[in-house]
Design an enzyme around this catalytic site. Structure first.
Site, PDB file in Angstrom:
ATOM      1  N   ARG A 162     -52.373 -61.914   3.946  1.00 14.94           N
ATOM      2  CA  ARG A 162     -51.576 -61.276   2.901  1.00 14.94           C
ATOM      3  C   ARG A 162     -51.581 -59.745   3.026  1.00 14.94           C
ATOM      4  NH1 ARG A 162     -51.521 -60.077  -2.896  1.00 14.94           N
ATOM      5  NH2 ARG A 162     -49.612 -60.913  -3.799  1.00 14.94           N
ATOM      6  N   ILE A 169     -44.082 -58.755  -5.142  1.00 16.50           N
ATOM      7  CA  ILE A 169     -44.596 -59.890  -4.381  1.00 16.50           C
ATOM      8  C   ILE A 169     -45.432 -60.704  -5.362  1.00 16.50           C
ATOM      9  CG2 ILE A 169     -46.550 -58.501  -3.516  1.00 16.50           C
ATOM     10  CD1 ILE A 169     -46.645 -60.359  -1.075  1.00 16.50           C
ATOM     11  N   SER A 170     -45.235 -62.012  -5.374  1.00 20.78           N
ATOM     12  CA  SER A 170     -45.945 -62.875  -6.320  1.00 20.78           C
ATOM     13  C   SER A 170     -47.447 -62.845  -6.084  1.00 20.78           C
ATOM     14  CB  SER A 170     -45.447 -64.315  -6.199  1.00 20.78           C
ATOM     15  OG  SER A 170     -44.107 -64.430  -6.620  1.00 20.78           O
ATOM     16  N   ALA A 171     -48.193 -63.226  -7.121  1.00 22.23           N
ATOM     17  CA  ALA A 171     -49.639 -63.353  -7.009  1.00 22.23           C
ATOM     18  C   ALA A 171     -49.990 -64.486  -6.044  1.00 22.23           C
ATOM     19  CB  ALA A 171     -50.236 -63.630  -8.384  1.00 22.23           C
ATOM     20  N   HIS A 223     -48.030 -68.213  -4.913  1.00 19.36           N
ATOM     21  CA  HIS A 223     -47.662 -68.617  -3.549  1.00 19.36           C
ATOM     22  C   HIS A 223     -48.317 -69.955  -3.211  1.00 19.36           C
ATOM     23  CE1 HIS A 223     -46.672 -64.240  -2.260  1.00 19.36           C
ATOM     24  NE2 HIS A 223     -45.571 -64.905  -2.530  1.00 19.36           N
TER      25      HIS A 223
END
Length: 230
Positions: A40, A64-66, A70
């Site tokens: 990441r 960006i998602s946590a 994801h």
């Protein structure tokens, strides 16, 4: 969204994955393997803590998602991301989840990212080039395109898996149309109150829809509205 990791984050990508496993967010060995393989840290802005379980701003009013989101989406789509399958990532952002999809479907499959901010398309390709998904980008089974994700990407349809990384006011008809019978679409839907919806297209073309969990995403909108922050 609940934060499953401690506030200081973990110092290694593998540690982040192991913590998500310990909380029961990651149950699948395959999902754990792909999240360990795609670091990441390569997909978040320089200087930000990559392994904290929180969404992060990446510019252009996009996040960006946590990591737990994801992981949740990969778990929901795992059976539709087998080698040789086709996957579409709408609002691909920094390219993280598209890279995960690409590793899962392999060189015989197709992983397509669609993003309407050209600068993000360019930077996401550079991110992917630093990752283990780089050979897939080079050979073309992974590609990122500039476009309005609400319209999908018909060229490589139908898709076994479609993921949408922003909240749509309603289930996007074009994405349903491009979903393969037997395929699955995961999309946050709603404005003030949002639900992560799981839409399965049955073999006869009918849809089975369920709410997975309450979420908070940026809106799925036009490029102009995105840049205005609306």
């Amino acid at each position: 969204m609940e934060r499953f990791l401690n506030g200081s984050g973990t110092d290694k990508n593998k540690g982040m994955v192991e913590e998500l496993e310990s909380y029961g967010v990651i149950k699948s060995k395959k999902v754990a393997e792909v999240m360990e393989a795609i670091d990441r840290a390569l997909f978040v802005p320089e200087g930000t803590p990559p392994y904290v379980d929180s969404p992060m701003q990446i510019g252009y009013n996009v996040t960006i998602s946590a990591p737990h989101m994801h992981a949740t989406c990969l778990e929901l789509l795992e059976n539709h991301l087998k080698p040789g399958m086709h996957a579409l990532d709408v609002g691909s952002g920094t390219g993280y989840l598209t890279a995960c999809f690409a590793v899962m479907v392999g060189s015989q499959g197709r992983a397509i990212g669609v993003e309407h901010i050209p600068e993000l398309v360019e930077s996401s390709a550079k991110n992917i080039e630093k990752s283990v998904a780089a050979p897939l980008l080079k050979e073309g089974s992974l590609s990122i395109h500039i476009g309005d994700g609400r319209q999908g990407w018909p060229e490589f349809a139908p898709y076994d898996a479609i993921h949408v990384g922003a909240a749509a006011p309603e289930i996007p008809p074009a994405l349903v149309e491009q979903l393969k019978p037997g395929g699955r679409l995961v999309v946050p839907v709603g404005k003030v109150s949002q639900e992560l919806k799981v839409i399965d297209k049955n073999m006869d073309g009918t849809l089975s829809v369920r709410n997975e969990l309450s979420v908070r995403y940026v809106p799925l909108t036009s490029r102009e509205a995105q840049l205005r922050g609306r």
